[in-house]
Design an enzyme around this catalytic site. Structure first.
Site, PDB file in Angstrom:
ATOM      1  N   ASN A 164      -3.442   6.181  -1.343  1.00 54.68           N
ATOM      2  CA  ASN A 164      -3.127   6.549   0.039  1.00 54.68           C
ATOM      3  C   ASN A 164      -2.565   7.959   0.191  1.00 54.68           C
ATOM      4  O   ASN A 164      -2.618   8.531   1.273  1.00 54.68           O
ATOM      5  CB  ASN A 164      -2.179   5.509   0.641  1.00 54.68           C
ATOM      6  CG  ASN A 164      -2.967   4.268   1.023  1.00 54.68           C
ATOM      7  OD1 ASN A 164      -4.068   4.371   1.575  1.00 54.68           O
ATOM      8  ND2 ASN A 164      -2.442   3.101   0.697  1.00 54.68           N
ATOM      9  N   GLU A 209      -5.110  -0.441  -8.189  1.00 55.27           N
ATOM     10  CA  GLU A 209      -4.147   0.631  -8.466  1.00 55.27           C
ATOM     11  C   GLU A 209      -2.873  -0.060  -8.968  1.00 55.27           C
ATOM     12  O   GLU A 209      -2.276  -0.861  -8.236  1.00 55.27           O
ATOM     13  CB  GLU A 209      -3.880   1.421  -7.167  1.00 55.27           C
ATOM     14  CG  GLU A 209      -3.039   2.657  -7.354  1.00 55.27           C
ATOM     15  CD  GLU A 209      -2.826   3.407  -6.022  1.00 55.27           C
ATOM     16  OE1 GLU A 209      -2.739   2.786  -4.957  1.00 55.27           O
ATOM     17  OE2 GLU A 209      -2.737   4.651  -6.080  1.00 55.27           O
ATOM     18  N   SER A 229       0.824  -1.200   0.000  1.00 50.09           N
ATOM     19  CA  SER A 229       0.000   0.000   0.000  1.00 50.09           C
ATOM     20  C   SER A 229       0.860   1.253   0.000  1.00 50.09           C
ATOM     21  O   SER A 229       0.344   2.345  -0.224  1.00 50.09           O
ATOM     22  CB  SER A 229      -0.931  -0.003   1.209  1.00 50.09           C
ATOM     23  OG  SER A 229      -0.198  -0.241   2.380  1.00 50.09           O
ATOM     24  N   HIS A 285      -2.154  -3.042  -6.461  1.00 48.91           N
ATOM     25  CA  HIS A 285      -2.700  -2.667  -5.149  1.00 48.91           C
ATOM     26  C   HIS A 285      -4.217  -2.839  -5.156  1.00 48.91           C
ATOM     27  O   HIS A 285      -4.944  -2.038  -5.735  1.00 48.91           O
ATOM     28  CB  HIS A 285      -2.295  -1.212  -4.846  1.00 48.91           C
ATOM     29  CG  HIS A 285      -2.685  -0.732  -3.495  1.00 48.91           C
ATOM     30  ND1 HIS A 285      -2.845   0.600  -3.201  1.00 48.91           N
ATOM     31  CD2 HIS A 285      -2.963  -1.394  -2.347  1.00 48.91           C
ATOM     32  CE1 HIS A 285      -3.199   0.733  -1.944  1.00 48.91           C
ATOM     33  NE2 HIS A 285      -3.283  -0.463  -1.396  1.00 48.91           N
TER      34      HIS A 285
HETATM   35  N1  CAA Z   1     -16.363 -10.796   0.378  1.00 50.51           N
HETATM   36  C1  CAA Z   1     -17.401 -10.822  -0.454  1.00 50.51           C
HETATM   37  N2  CAA Z   1     -18.436  -9.943  -0.378  1.00 50.51           N
HETATM   38  C2  CAA Z   1     -18.404  -9.031   0.630  1.00 50.51           C
HETATM   39  C3  CAA Z   1     -17.330  -8.956   1.539  1.00 50.51           C
HETATM   40  C4  CAA Z   1     -16.268  -9.884   1.371  1.00 50.51           C
HETATM   41  N3  CAA Z   1     -15.203  -9.869   2.179  1.00 50.51           N
HETATM   42  N4  CAA Z   1     -17.575  -7.929   2.397  1.00 50.51           N
HETATM   43  C5  CAA Z   1     -18.754  -7.379   2.037  1.00 50.51           C
HETATM   44  N5  CAA Z   1     -19.247  -8.047   0.959  1.00 50.51           N
HETATM   45  C6  CAA Z   1     -20.440  -7.705   0.167  1.00 50.51           C
HETATM   46  C7  CAA Z   1     -21.734  -8.007   0.870  1.00 50.51           C
HETATM   47  O1  CAA Z   1     -22.161  -9.317   0.627  1.00 50.51           O
HETATM   48  C8  CAA Z   1     -22.666  -6.992   0.226  1.00 50.51           C
HETATM   49  O2  CAA Z   1     -23.082  -7.453  -1.049  1.00 50.51           O
HETATM   50  P1  CAA Z   1     -24.379  -6.867  -1.819  1.00 50.51           P
HETATM   51  O3  CAA Z   1     -24.060  -5.444  -2.182  1.00 50.51           O
HETATM   52  O4  CAA Z   1     -24.497  -7.745  -3.014  1.00 50.51           O
HETATM   53  O5  CAA Z   1     -25.515  -6.967  -0.853  1.00 50.51           O
HETATM   54  C9  CAA Z   1     -21.772  -5.790   0.014  1.00 50.51           C
HETATM   55  O6  CAA Z   1     -20.441  -6.291  -0.002  1.00 50.51           O
HETATM   56  C10 CAA Z   1     -21.926  -4.787   1.118  1.00 50.51           C
HETATM   57  O7  CAA Z   1     -21.652  -5.434   2.364  1.00 50.51           O
HETATM   58  P2  CAA Z   1     -22.543  -5.317   3.665  1.00 50.51           P
HETATM   59  O8  CAA Z   1     -23.977  -5.138   3.292  1.00 50.51           O
HETATM   60  O9  CAA Z   1     -22.167  -6.412   4.592  1.00 50.51           O
HETATM   61  O10 CAA Z   1     -21.998  -4.038   4.406  1.00 50.51           O
HETATM   62  P3  CAA Z   1     -21.904  -2.558   3.908  1.00 50.51           P
HETATM   63  O11 CAA Z   1     -22.987  -2.174   2.980  1.00 50.51           O
HETATM   64  O12 CAA Z   1     -21.705  -1.817   5.171  1.00 50.51           O
HETATM   65  O13 CAA Z   1     -20.546  -2.528   3.057  1.00 50.51           O
HETATM   66  C11 CAA Z   1     -18.235  -2.339   2.784  1.00 50.51           C
HETATM   67  C12 CAA Z   1     -19.347  -2.978   3.590  1.00 50.51           C
HETATM   68  C13 CAA Z   1     -18.243  -2.882   1.353  1.00 50.51           C
HETATM   69  C14 CAA Z   1     -16.934  -2.729   3.471  1.00 50.51           C
HETATM   70  C15 CAA Z   1     -18.472  -0.769   2.750  1.00 50.51           C
HETATM   71  O14 CAA Z   1     -18.658  -0.287   4.044  1.00 50.51           O
HETATM   72  C16 CAA Z   1     -17.333  -0.031   2.115  1.00 50.51           C
HETATM   73  O15 CAA Z   1     -17.230   0.065   0.892  1.00 50.51           O
HETATM   74  N6  CAA Z   1     -16.449   0.551   2.960  1.00 50.51           N
HETATM   75  C17 CAA Z   1     -15.275   1.272   2.499  1.00 50.51           C
HETATM   76  C18 CAA Z   1     -14.217   0.302   2.089  1.00 50.51           C
HETATM   77  C19 CAA Z   1     -12.973   0.980   1.639  1.00 50.51           C
HETATM   78  O16 CAA Z   1     -12.847   2.182   1.570  1.00 50.51           O
HETATM   79  N7  CAA Z   1     -11.971   0.164   1.321  1.00 50.51           N
HETATM   80  C20 CAA Z   1     -10.684   0.639   0.947  1.00 50.51           C
HETATM   81  C21 CAA Z   1      -9.830   0.680   2.166  1.00 50.51           C
HETATM   82  S1  CAA Z   1      -8.223   1.243   1.782  1.00 50.51           S
HETATM   83  C22 CAA Z   1      -7.429  -0.127   1.250  1.00 50.51           C
HETATM   84  O17 CAA Z   1      -7.915  -1.225   1.222  1.00 50.51           O
HETATM   85  C23 CAA Z   1      -6.078   0.045   0.747  1.00 50.51           C
HETATM   86  C24 CAA Z   1      -5.034   0.600   1.580  1.00 50.51           C
HETATM   87  O18 CAA Z   1      -3.919   0.641   1.061  1.00 50.51           O
HETATM   88  C25 CAA Z   1      -5.162   1.103   2.964  1.00 50.51           C
END
Ligand code: CAA
Length: 298
Positions: free
Chosen positions: A191, A153, A120, A141
């Site tokens: 990031n 990315e 990252s 990424h």
């Molecule tokens: N595997 C498969 N499917 C998953 C899953 C997983 N691990 N986690 C969630 N899902 C699916 C759910 O089944 C659901 O599917 P549908 O849309 O078909 O119903 C969908 O994702 C949404 O999940 P939830 O309903 O359980 O929960 P939510 O609506 O609160 O969403 C989330 C959860 C997708 C995590 C959402 O909150 C989100 O997008 N959060 C932000 C995530 C983000 O910003 N990620 C980037 C972080 S930075 C990074 O990763 C890189 C770095 O370098 C730091």
């Protein structure tokens, strides 16, 4: 170039998500980790996440079975990487560890293999310099949760061959993802933009401008972010956020990236977010409701 056999190194959250997505899209995947228990845990998580997709109707039971049959695990590094056309390293975000892995990859992987890192924030150019084939080293990424998030990315190191970039762009599309190419400078793009926002949210709390819930609600409802920045920091891991901010701060020498003292204190105290059960929020086993950590309650 055909990339049929994929090896993913590291069976943590990112590694299991990456293995999941490749296997679901028909690739033969070997997930490598020194810890057999971690591999078992990763397979159980992949299976649970596939069940989630089946119950939502986005995957059939047959596709789930096929996905699992595309997946193999391996604790022996040499065996695990020897047949791979592409290796995606998703080990712990530690520069010494990554340099060691890429040195070993250079010796053990096929000459034609592409060596990708899911880092990252660690420089791809630096990782590539640990090998004798910097043209074949690239950043790939993925975002957490990998099966859900559309972005990959793609980071070009200083010496990455353009044919390698083209192959990885095409491959990312095959995975149903949207690739974006960036150059190798501290924090890349994701990031470099995300972490100052998270840091500013932590400063806003530290300076007493607003409470945890207000800060997150403002960003969720006001900017249509799925999670507020403090909840997202807990989700990513406060230690990871701190280490990325340190890379930005050291890399640009600009005080605007200096990590908030509250973040530093929380990491020192072992309050790292979801993975330790407490950060800005507390995560009680079995509880689905998001609760502000006692420390930050009014
Ligand atoms: N595997 C498969 N499917 C998953 C899953 C997983 N691990 N986690 C969630 N899902 C699916 C759910 O089944 C659901 O599917 P549908 O849309 O078909 O119903 C969908 O994702 C949404 O999940 P939830 O309903 O359980 O929960 P939510 O609506 O609160 O969403 C989330 C959860 C997708 C995590 C959402 O909150 C989100 O997008 N959060 C932000 C995530 C983000 O910003 N990620 C980037 C972080 S930075 C990074 O990763 C890189 C770095 O370098 C730091």
């Amino acid at each position: 170039m055909a990339l049929d056999n994929i090896t993913v190194i590291g069976a943590g959250t990112m590694g299991n998500g990456i293995a999941h997505v490749f296997a679901q899209n028909g690739f033969t995947v070997t997930l490598v980790d020194v810890n057999a228990g971690q591999l078992e845990k990763a397979l159980a998580i992949i299976s649970k996440n596939l069940d989630r997709q089946v119950s939502k109707g986005t995957l059939t039971e047959e596709q789930k079975i096929q996905t699992l049959s595309n997946l193999d695990t391996q604790t022996d590094f040499g065996i695990g990487v020897s047949n791979a056309d592409l290796i995606v390293e998703a080990a712990t975000e530690n520069i010494e560890l990554k340099l060691k892995i890429f040195k070993q990859l250079d010796e053990a992987a096929k000459v034609s293999a592409i060596l990708a890192s899911n880092t990252s924030s660690i420089s791809i150019t630096k990782i590539a310099a640990a090998t004798k084939r910097p043209g074949s080293v690239i950043g790939m990424h993925f975002m957490n949760p990998v099966p859900v998030m559309k972005l990959v990315e793609i980071i070009n190191g200083y010496g990455t061959d353009s044919s390698v970039t083209e192959t990885i762009v095409a491959l990312s599309k095959q995975l149903g993802k949207v690739p974006c190419i960036v150059n190798d400078y501290p924090g890349f793009i994701a990031n470099r933009i995300l972490m100052p926002m998270i840091n500013e949210a932590i400063y806003s709390l530290y300076e007493g401008i607003a409470e945890v819930e207000s800060i997150d609600t403002i960003m969720k409802l006001g900017m249509a972010h799925p999670m507020g920045p403090l909840q997202l920091a807990d989700f990513i891991g406060l230690d990871v956020c701190l280490s990325i901010l340190q890379v930005l701060h050291a890399g640009f020498g600009n005080p605007k990236y200096a990590p908030c003292p509250l973040l530093v204190n929380m990491v020192t105290a072992g309050k790292l977010g979801i993975k330790t059960g407490e950060g800005f929020y507390q995560y009680l086993p079995g509880s689905k409701e998001l609760q502000v950590s006692d420390r930050f309650k009014k």
